[in-house]
Design an enzyme around this catalytic site. Structure first.
Site, PDB file in Angstrom:
ATOM      1  N   ILE A  42     -13.732 -33.359  20.366  1.00 47.09           N
ATOM      2  CA  ILE A  42     -13.853 -32.200  19.891  1.00 47.09           C
ATOM      3  C   ILE A  42     -13.472 -30.612  20.241  1.00 47.09           C
ATOM      4  CG2 ILE A  42     -14.377 -30.621  17.342  1.00 47.09           C
ATOM      5  CD1 ILE A  42     -16.049 -33.260  16.875  1.00 47.09           C
ATOM      6  N   ARG A 110     -18.813 -40.794  16.678  1.00 45.20           N
ATOM      7  CA  ARG A 110     -19.070 -42.640  16.397  1.00 45.20           C
ATOM      8  C   ARG A 110     -17.869 -43.046  16.548  1.00 45.20           C
ATOM      9  NH1 ARG A 110     -19.342 -43.082   9.850  1.00 45.20           N
ATOM     10  NH2 ARG A 110     -17.882 -41.485   9.964  1.00 45.20           N
ATOM     11  N   ARG A 116     -23.411 -41.477  11.318  1.00 45.67           N
ATOM     12  CA  ARG A 116     -23.853 -40.840  11.521  1.00 45.67           C
ATOM     13  C   ARG A 116     -25.412 -40.551  12.319  1.00 45.67           C
ATOM     14  NH1 ARG A 116     -20.719 -38.694   7.486  1.00 45.67           N
ATOM     15  NH2 ARG A 116     -18.528 -37.761   8.485  1.00 45.67           N
ATOM     16  N   SER A 147     -22.172 -30.888  15.655  1.00 47.60           N
ATOM     17  CA  SER A 147     -22.504 -32.429  16.268  1.00 47.60           C
ATOM     18  C   SER A 147     -23.708 -32.859  15.219  1.00 47.60           C
ATOM     19  CB  SER A 147     -24.127 -32.025  18.073  1.00 47.60           C
ATOM     20  OG  SER A 147     -23.784 -31.372  18.718  1.00 47.60           O
ATOM     21  N   ASN A 148     -23.254 -34.410  14.942  1.00 52.45           N
ATOM     22  CA  ASN A 148     -24.150 -35.184  14.685  1.00 52.45           C
ATOM     23  C   ASN A 148     -25.449 -35.998  14.984  1.00 52.45           C
ATOM     24  OD1 ASN A 148     -22.304 -35.047  12.035  1.00 52.45           O
ATOM     25  ND2 ASN A 148     -20.885 -35.704  12.565  1.00 52.45           N
ATOM     26  N   ASP A 179     -15.985 -31.783   4.776  1.00 52.32           N
ATOM     27  CA  ASP A 179     -15.903 -31.615   3.578  1.00 52.32           C
ATOM     28  C   ASP A 179     -14.948 -30.819   2.850  1.00 52.32           C
ATOM     29  OD1 ASP A 179     -17.779 -33.585   4.701  1.00 52.32           O
ATOM     30  OD2 ASP A 179     -19.383 -32.646   5.213  1.00 52.32           O
ATOM     31  N   HIS A 206     -24.146 -33.158   5.024  1.00 48.29           N
ATOM     32  CA  HIS A 206     -22.570 -33.562   6.013  1.00 48.29           C
ATOM     33  C   HIS A 206     -22.743 -35.401   6.805  1.00 48.29           C
ATOM     34  CE1 HIS A 206     -19.514 -33.522   7.789  1.00 48.29           C
ATOM     35  NE2 HIS A 206     -20.031 -33.468   9.617  1.00 48.29           N
TER      36      HIS A 206
END
Length: 344
Positions: A42, A110, A116, A147-148, A179, A206
């Site tokens: 990302i 992921r 997540r 960041s998840n 989203d 999220h």
């Protein structure tokens, strides 16, 4: 409700994705932006998009490895921002000092079969460490957390700021913009609309069932049958997994997340420059529901959240989604806060 809908216009990303060199044609002031996790899947495309924004005069890139190469590559682009690369804990202070906006996509992505929340054990420590550094070196910056799991990492960041003596968390955001972007895209496809005219507010969190697209508040107004509404909602909620499966182990939603992250960062820059009516959905400390963090449409200003537009009028179906969402959020929030409390 009509006033809220009037405000619910997405940041005009199309206005700064113009043909040519400029990523932003908005009259934003000169600002330093830092990207933490800039060498990742990302971070690289996100940094590329930010490099094209003429309102960014300094772009500071941080990661634990490979940052010099990324910064050298981006520095050859003929746009305004001066790029600097920073590697490892010894260099994070220089990266953050003077930053007005910090975007954090750091962490592991992921893989197929992962949720997540499966990322928590790795990414929680990463976010806590970076939040601690931000609280020390740029406590007044807009902090944009990608960041998840965002439902836990935002509480972690807020708690780390509080532990450092920074009690104002009005500038800490969980970036849920992807989203919104997905909802706009899927609705436009279903109704054969110009996607640049579509706005679907997305509330909640999220991850999975905490992602609640308010199709009843879509602009322009659209209508779907019950089955179609349910199927579209489920697709939006599971869109990240859709990409993970399609990439077949080769990554997660990196490009679309970079686009969404750049959109949110640009909105922060516009708000910092005093522009009015900058609206984005984001996951923040909130009293809108029983969950102490919740994503709703927000008016952004130079000090962060200027006002929370709340949920507004929603359908019975959407009410049921909120009811199901809150316990999930509460558990994720509690997990993040507990982690931060014990983190050294």
């Amino acid at each position: 409700m009509s006033a809220i809908r009037t405000f619910l216009t997405k940041s005009k990303l199309s206005s700064f994705l113009s043909v040519g060199r400029n990523f932003s044609t908005s009259p934003v002031s000169n600002h330093k932006v830092a990207v933490l996790g800039a060498a990742g899947g990302i971070g690289q495309p996100l940094s590329l998009l930010l490099k094209q924004n003429p309102g960014v005069t300094k772009l500071a890139l941080y990661d634990i490895a490979h940052t010099p190469g990324v910064s050298a590559d981006l520095s050859h682009i003929d746009s305004v921002a001066q790029v600097s690369g920073h590697t490892g804990p010894d260099e994070i202070a220089d990266c953050l000092k003077g930053a007005k906006v910090v975007v954090i996509p750091a962490g592991v992505p992921r893989k197929p079969g992962m949720t997540r929340d499966d990322l928590f054990n790795t990414n929680a420590g990463i976010v806590a460490t970076l939040a601690k550094a931000c609280a020390e070196h740029c406590p007044d910056a807009f902090i944009c957390i990608i960041s998840n799991p965002v439902n836990s990492t935002v509480p972690i960041c807020c708690e780390m700021f509080k532990k450092a003596g920074v009690t104002n968390t009005n500038r800490i955001f969980g970036v849920t913009t992807l989203d919104v972007v997905r909802s706009n895209t899927f609705v436009a496809e279903k109704k054969s609309l110009d996607v640049s005219t579509v706005d679907v507010p997305v509330i909640g969190g999220h991850a999975g069932i905490t992602i609640i697209p308010l199709l009843s508040q879509c602009q322009p107004p659209v209508s779907f049958g019950e089955a179609e509404t349910d199927a579209l909602t489920l697709r939006i909620q599971d869109a990240g997994t859709e990409v993970v499966k399609a990439k077949n182990g080769a990554g997660s939603a990196t490009l679309s997340m970079a686009y969404a992250g750049a959109r949110f960062a640009n909105s922060c820059l516009e708000a910092l420059s005093g522009q009015e009516n900058i609206i984005e959905c984001a996951f923040i400390p909130s009293s809108v529901t029983e969950a102490t963090y919740f994503s709703t449409p927000l008016v952004l200003g130079p000090e962060g959240v200027k006002s929370n537009l709340g949920i507004g009028e929603i359908t019975e179906y959407e009410c049921s989604l909120v009811k199901a969402c809150v316990p999930e959020l509460q558990a994720s929030i509690k997990k993040g806060e507990a982690f931060a409390a014990s983190f050294q």
